[in-house]
Write a protein that holds these residues in place. Structure first.
Motif, PDB file in Angstrom:
ATOM      1  N   ILE A  15     -42.385  45.887 -15.730  1.00 50.40           N
ATOM      2  CA  ILE A  15     -42.078  46.703 -16.914  1.00 50.40           C
ATOM      3  C   ILE A  15     -40.576  46.854 -17.077  1.00 50.40           C
ATOM      4  N   TYR A  16     -39.888  47.141 -15.969  1.00 53.75           N
ATOM      5  CA  TYR A  16     -38.428  47.274 -16.029  1.00 53.75           C
ATOM      6  C   TYR A  16     -37.774  45.959 -16.482  1.00 53.75           C
ATOM      7  N   LEU A  17     -38.260  44.858 -15.955  1.00 50.53           N
ATOM      8  CA  LEU A  17     -37.686  43.561 -16.310  1.00 50.53           C
ATOM      9  C   LEU A  17     -37.884  43.249 -17.794  1.00 50.53           C
ATOM     10  N   LEU A  18     -39.106  43.429 -18.277  1.00 49.59           N
ATOM     11  CA  LEU A  18     -39.385  43.140 -19.692  1.00 49.59           C
ATOM     12  C   LEU A  18     -38.641  44.094 -20.620  1.00 49.59           C
ATOM     13  N   ALA A  19     -38.629  45.370 -20.273  1.00 49.34           N
ATOM     14  CA  ALA A  19     -37.924  46.347 -21.116  1.00 49.34           C
ATOM     15  C   ALA A  19     -36.419  46.088 -21.108  1.00 49.34           C
ATOM     16  N   SER A  20     -35.881  45.695 -19.964  1.00 48.34           N
ATOM     17  CA  SER A  20     -34.445  45.386 -19.892  1.00 48.34           C
ATOM     18  C   SER A  20     -34.108  44.146 -20.709  1.00 48.34           C
ATOM     19  N   LEU A  21     -34.967  43.155 -20.646  1.00 50.87           N
ATOM     20  CA  LEU A  21     -34.765  41.955 -21.463  1.00 50.87           C
ATOM     21  C   LEU A  21     -34.813  42.302 -22.944  1.00 50.87           C
ATOM     22  N   ALA A  22     -35.768  43.142 -23.322  1.00 53.79           N
ATOM     23  CA  ALA A  22     -35.868  43.587 -24.718  1.00 53.79           C
ATOM     24  C   ALA A  22     -34.599  44.332 -25.134  1.00 53.79           C
ATOM     25  N   ALA A  23     -34.076  45.168 -24.250  1.00 51.45           N
ATOM     26  CA  ALA A  23     -32.858  45.917 -24.552  1.00 51.45           C
ATOM     27  C   ALA A  23     -31.681  44.974 -24.783  1.00 51.45           C
ATOM     28  N   VAL A  24     -31.525  43.982 -23.923  1.00 49.22           N
ATOM     29  CA  VAL A  24     -30.429  43.028 -24.077  1.00 49.22           C
ATOM     30  C   VAL A  24     -30.547  42.302 -25.420  1.00 49.22           C
ATOM     31  N   ALA A  63     -34.616  52.074 -23.854  1.00 52.47           N
ATOM     32  CA  ALA A  63     -33.949  52.501 -22.613  1.00 52.47           C
ATOM     33  C   ALA A  63     -34.810  53.483 -21.832  1.00 52.47           C
ATOM     34  N   VAL A  64     -35.379  54.462 -22.503  1.00 51.51           N
ATOM     35  CA  VAL A  64     -36.165  55.477 -21.802  1.00 51.51           C
ATOM     36  C   VAL A  64     -37.489  54.913 -21.301  1.00 51.51           C
ATOM     37  N   MET A  65     -37.963  53.820 -21.902  1.00 52.92           N
ATOM     38  CA  MET A  65     -39.205  53.185 -21.460  1.00 52.92           C
ATOM     39  C   MET A  65     -38.981  52.239 -20.271  1.00 52.92           C
ATOM     40  N   GLY A  66     -37.762  52.202 -19.760  1.00 50.09           N
ATOM     41  CA  GLY A  66     -37.481  51.391 -18.575  1.00 50.09           C
ATOM     42  C   GLY A  66     -36.443  50.309 -18.807  1.00 50.09           C
ATOM     43  N   GLY A  67     -35.945  50.191 -20.017  1.00 49.02           N
ATOM     44  CA  GLY A  67     -34.972  49.152 -20.319  1.00 49.02           C
ATOM     45  C   GLY A  67     -33.527  49.572 -20.135  1.00 49.02           C
ATOM     46  N   TRP A  68     -33.322  50.719 -19.491  1.00 50.00           N
ATOM     47  CA  TRP A  68     -31.953  51.204 -19.336  1.00 50.00           C
ATOM     48  C   TRP A  68     -31.060  50.287 -18.509  1.00 50.00           C
ATOM     49  N   PRO A  69     -31.551  49.567 -17.490  1.00 50.69           N
ATOM     50  CA  PRO A  69     -30.623  48.658 -16.806  1.00 50.69           C
ATOM     51  C   PRO A  69     -30.089  47.578 -17.755  1.00 50.69           C
ATOM     52  N   GLY A  70     -30.973  47.019 -18.564  1.00 47.66           N
ATOM     53  CA  GLY A  70     -30.553  46.010 -19.539  1.00 47.66           C
ATOM     54  C   GLY A  70     -29.654  46.596 -20.609  1.00 47.66           C
ATOM     55  N   ALA A  71     -29.943  47.839 -21.019  1.00 48.28           N
ATOM     56  CA  ALA A  71     -29.119  48.497 -22.037  1.00 48.28           C
ATOM     57  C   ALA A  71     -27.701  48.723 -21.524  1.00 48.28           C
ATOM     58  N   LEU A  72     -27.591  49.179 -20.284  1.00 43.74           N
ATOM     59  CA  LEU A  72     -26.255  49.409 -19.713  1.00 43.74           C
ATOM     60  C   LEU A  72     -25.481  48.099 -19.583  1.00 43.74           C
ATOM     61  N   LEU A  73     -26.161  47.049 -19.137  1.00 46.34           N
ATOM     62  CA  LEU A  73     -25.500  45.743 -19.027  1.00 46.34           C
ATOM     63  C   LEU A  73     -25.100  45.194 -20.398  1.00 46.34           C
ATOM     64  N   VAL A  85     -31.524  57.434 -19.063  1.00 39.85           N
ATOM     65  CA  VAL A  85     -31.558  56.982 -17.665  1.00 39.85           C
ATOM     66  C   VAL A  85     -32.109  58.108 -16.788  1.00 39.85           C
ATOM     67  N   ALA A  86     -31.600  59.318 -16.986  1.00 39.34           N
ATOM     68  CA  ALA A  86     -32.033  60.455 -16.180  1.00 39.34           C
ATOM     69  C   ALA A  86     -33.517  60.758 -16.387  1.00 39.34           C
ATOM     70  N   VAL A  87     -33.965  60.746 -17.633  1.00 38.97           N
ATOM     71  CA  VAL A  87     -35.377  61.021 -17.925  1.00 38.97           C
ATOM     72  C   VAL A  87     -36.267  59.965 -17.279  1.00 38.97           C
ATOM     73  N   ASN A  88     -35.902  58.694 -17.451  1.00 39.67           N
ATOM     74  CA  ASN A  88     -36.723  57.619 -16.902  1.00 39.67           C
ATOM     75  C   ASN A  88     -36.779  57.675 -15.379  1.00 39.67           C
ATOM     76  N   THR A  89     -35.645  57.818 -14.745  1.00 42.05           N
ATOM     77  CA  THR A  89     -35.644  57.845 -13.278  1.00 42.05           C
ATOM     78  C   THR A  89     -36.352  59.092 -12.753  1.00 42.05           C
ATOM     79  N   GLY A  90     -36.231  60.210 -13.466  1.00 40.49           N
ATOM     80  CA  GLY A  90     -36.946  61.419 -13.072  1.00 40.49           C
ATOM     81  C   GLY A  90     -38.450  61.237 -13.173  1.00 40.49           C
TER      82      GLY A  90
END
Length: 99
Positions: free
Chosen positions: A6-15, A41-51, A73-78
């Protein structure tokens, strides 16, 4: 394993979304809503969004945007921390493949 996917796909979508939005900004075309960028970002794409924000130098001067992104980022990690640790989340952990 599912959570990493999920993180990988959401990050790719964010990029991809950040790249499309940056191109639209340069060409004075219709833009992607900031709320959509934050939702990804809140659905898990925040790493891709930050990059992507750094790679494309996109929305780096808009401080409210940056603050909201870090809030995502805080909401997702929490939520993920709760999912991993809370007793009441056992069914969700099983569903997410964490058990």
């Amino acid at each position: 394993m599912l959570l990493m996917g999920i993180y990988l796909l959401a990050s790719l979508a964010a990029v991809v979304l950040y790249r499309i939005d940056k191109a639209a900004a340069r060409q004075d075309r219709r833009r992607i809503r900031e709320s959509m960028l934050h939702l990804v970002a809140v659905m898990g794409g925040w790493p891709g969004a930050l990059l992507a924000r750094r790679w494309f130098r996109h929305k780096t001067r808009k401080q409210p945007f940056g603050n909201i992104l870090w809030g995502c980022v805080a909401v997702n990690t929490g939520l993920v921390a709760w999912l991993v640790m809370a007793d009441g989340a056992a069914g969700l952990r099983q569903l997410a493949g964490l058990e």
